[in-house]
Design a protein around this motif. Structure first.
Motif, PDB file in Angstrom:
ATOM      1  N   SER A  15       0.514  -1.183  -0.718  1.00  0.00           N
ATOM      2  CA  SER A  15      -0.119  -0.348   0.213  1.00  0.00           C
ATOM      3  C   SER A  15       0.937   1.162  -0.172  1.00  0.00           C
ATOM      4  N   MET A  16       0.309   2.594  -0.601  1.00  0.00           N
ATOM      5  CA  MET A  16       1.163   3.691  -0.836  1.00  0.00           C
ATOM      6  C   MET A  16       1.225   4.210   1.233  1.00  0.00           C
ATOM      7  N   ARG A  17       1.070   2.880   2.345  1.00  0.00           N
ATOM      8  CA  ARG A  17       1.261   3.728   4.039  1.00  0.00           C
ATOM      9  C   ARG A  17       2.625   2.799   3.817  1.00  0.00           C
ATOM     10  N   ASP A  18       2.864   1.262   2.884  1.00  0.00           N
ATOM     11  CA  ASP A  18       3.395   0.562   3.478  1.00  0.00           C
ATOM     12  C   ASP A  18       4.528   1.040   2.986  1.00  0.00           C
ATOM     13  N   VAL A  19       4.838   2.010   2.287  1.00  0.00           N
ATOM     14  CA  VAL A  19       6.375   2.266   1.088  1.00  0.00           C
ATOM     15  C   VAL A  19       6.343   3.743   1.224  1.00  0.00           C
ATOM     16  N   ALA A  20       5.690   4.039   1.917  1.00  0.00           N
ATOM     17  CA  ALA A  20       6.220   5.713   1.982  1.00  0.00           C
ATOM     18  C   ALA A  20       7.232   5.736   3.325  1.00  0.00           C
ATOM     19  N   PRO A  21       7.120   5.406   4.456  1.00  0.00           N
ATOM     20  CA  PRO A  21       7.683   5.046   5.328  1.00  0.00           C
ATOM     21  C   PRO A  21       9.527   4.996   5.095  1.00  0.00           C
ATOM     22  N   GLN A  22       9.682   4.231   4.121  1.00  0.00           N
ATOM     23  CA  GLN A  22      10.496   3.279   3.489  1.00  0.00           C
ATOM     24  C   GLN A  22      11.647   4.427   2.702  1.00  0.00           C
ATOM     25  N   HIS A  27       2.734   9.613   2.761  1.00  0.00           N
ATOM     26  CA  HIS A  27       1.967   8.409   1.653  1.00  0.00           C
ATOM     27  C   HIS A  27       0.948   9.459   0.630  1.00  0.00           C
ATOM     28  N   SER A  28       0.501  10.633   1.058  1.00  0.00           N
ATOM     29  CA  SER A  28       0.007  11.121   0.332  1.00  0.00           C
ATOM     30  C   SER A  28       0.263  11.789  -0.867  1.00  0.00           C
ATOM     31  N   THR A  29       2.045  11.895  -0.412  1.00  0.00           N
ATOM     32  CA  THR A  29       2.828  12.363  -2.212  1.00  0.00           C
ATOM     33  C   THR A  29       2.764  11.164  -2.937  1.00  0.00           C
ATOM     34  N   ILE A  30       2.925  10.088  -2.650  1.00  0.00           N
ATOM     35  CA  ILE A  30       2.508   8.806  -3.673  1.00  0.00           C
ATOM     36  C   ILE A  30       1.733   9.090  -4.301  1.00  0.00           C
ATOM     37  N   GLY A  31       0.504   9.010  -3.409  1.00  0.00           N
ATOM     38  CA  GLY A  31      -1.123   9.300  -3.505  1.00  0.00           C
ATOM     39  C   GLY A  31      -0.978  10.273  -5.202  1.00  0.00           C
ATOM     40  N   ARG A  32      -0.064  11.145  -5.033  1.00  0.00           N
ATOM     41  CA  ARG A  32      -0.427  12.855  -5.223  1.00  0.00           C
ATOM     42  C   ARG A  32       0.632  11.702  -6.857  1.00  0.00           C
ATOM     43  N   VAL A  51      12.153  -0.084  -3.402  1.00  0.00           N
ATOM     44  CA  VAL A  51      11.211  -0.793  -2.042  1.00  0.00           C
ATOM     45  C   VAL A  51      10.190  -1.617  -2.948  1.00  0.00           C
ATOM     46  N   LEU A  52       9.661  -1.240  -3.961  1.00  0.00           N
ATOM     47  CA  LEU A  52       8.872  -2.273  -4.965  1.00  0.00           C
ATOM     48  C   LEU A  52       9.341  -3.441  -5.625  1.00  0.00           C
TER      49      LEU A  52
END
Length: 271
Positions: A15-22, A27-32, A51-52
Motif C-alpha cells: 500500500s502507499m502507507r507501506d511504501v512511504a516510510p521506506q 503517503h499522500s505524496t505517493i498518492g499525488r 522498495v517495490l
C-alpha cells in the motif's frame, strides 16, 4: 507516469502507507504521484522501485519513462508552452508515444484529420483571440506528422455519419475536408470508418473520446470538453471505454464502404 507507478505498486502488493516510510515521504505524496497531480523526479522513481522490488526489465522501462517525464514536466504541472493547455499538451504526448489510438467523434471530423480551414471554422465560433486560434490551428496541423513518420501509431478513426454532412465552414471548406479525409484514409497506418447513428442507443451517443494504448504504459482515455479535458487511467474506466469501442464497432461501415459514402457526399458538394 502516475498510472505506471500505481500499477507497479499494486503488483507488488504494497500500500502507499507501506511504501512511504521506506523512502522518507508522506503517503499522500505517493498518492499525488499516482494521480498525476505532481510528477516525481527520476531519483524519486528509482527509490520507489527499489522498495517495490521491480524486476530489472520492467525497472528499465519505468526509469526510461521517468527520465523522459523529467524532460517534459510541463505536461503535468505549470503552463504549457505557447499558451497550449495542459490537456492538449498531454494529448500531443500520447499521440507521440502510443502504439494504437482509437478516436470516436460522433459530430465532427477529429482534430488529427482536420484541414486548417475546417479547424479554423470551429475555433472561430469560440471566444478565443485570433492569435490563439492561429496557434491552435498550426498545432493541429502539426499533429498529422506523427502518423506520417516511418513507424507511426496505428490510428483507427470512428466518425459519426452525420459529421460528413455537417457543412461546417460552408461547402468549399467541407469539400476540402472530405478530400483530405479520403486521402488520409489511404495511409497504411490509418483506418477511417463511418458509424451509423440510427437505431438502438449505444455508448457512443454519450460523446467523443480517444483511447490510447502503449507498449508498456497502461491504457489512457482522453475526454475533451469545451474549455478543458480529462485523462482517465483507472482500470474500471478503461474497461468501460474499451467496451464502448466494441459497441460502436457494431454500427460501423467497412473502410471501403465508408470512403464510398464520403465520395458520394463529396460529389454532391462538387456538383
Amino acid at each position: 507516469m502516475g498510472a505506471v507507478l500505481r500499477q507497479a505498486r499494486k503488483s507488488s502488493g504494497l500500500s502507499m502507507r507501506d511504501v512511504a516510510p521506506q523512502i522518507g515521504l508522506a503517503h499522500s505524496t505517493i498518492g499525488r504521484w499516482e494521480s498525476g497531480d505532481i510528477l516525481p523526479t527520476a531519483a524519486d522513481v528509482a527509490a520507489l522501485l527499489d522498495v517495490l522490488k521491480i524486476d530489472q526489465a520492467d525497472r528499465d522501462k519505468i526509469m526510461a519513462l521517468a527520465q523522459d517525464s523529467d524532460n517534459t514536466a510541463w505536461l503535468a504541472s505549470g503552463p504549457a508552452p505557447y499558451g497550449v493547455s495542459q490537456s492538449m499538451a498531454g494529448m500531443l504526448e500520447c499521440e507521440r508515444t502510443a502504439q494504437h489510438i482509437t478516436y470516436w467523434s460522433p459530430l465532427v471530423i477529429p482534430g488529427v484529420l482536420q484541414t486548417s480551414d475546417y479547424a479554423r471554422s470551429i475555433f472561430s465560433q469560440s471566444t478565443l483571440s485570433p492569435s490563439k486560434i492561429q496557434t491552435l490551428v498550426t498545432l493541429r496541423m502539426g499533429r498529422r506528422d506523427v502518423f506520417m513518420r516511418a513507424d507511426p501509431a496505428e490510428l483507427v478513426v470512428l466518425i459519426g455519419e452525420q459529421a460528413i454532412h455537417s457543412g461546417i465552414g460552408g461547402p468549399p471548406v467541407m469539400r476540402d475536408q472530405l478530400r483530405h479525409l479520403h486521402a488520409m484514409s489511404k495511409l497504411d497506418a490509418i483506418t477511417v470508418q463511418l458509424v451509423r447513428m440510427t437505431g438502438e442507443w449505444h455508448p457512443g451517443f454519450v460523446g467523443p473520446f480517444v483511447l490510447y494504448k502503449f507498449g508498456f504504459q497502461p491504457t489512457v482515455v482522453h475526454i475533451e470538453h469545451l474549455q478543458s479535458g480529462v485523462f482517465l487511467v483507472d482500470d474500471e474506466d478503461i474497461t468501460a471505454y474499451e467496451s464502448a469501442v466494441d459497441a460502436i464497432r457494431q454500427c460501423v461501415m467497412g473502410p471501403e464502404e465508408s470512403m464510398d459514402h464520403v465520395a458520394s457526399v463529396l460529389a454532391t458538394l462538387e456538383a
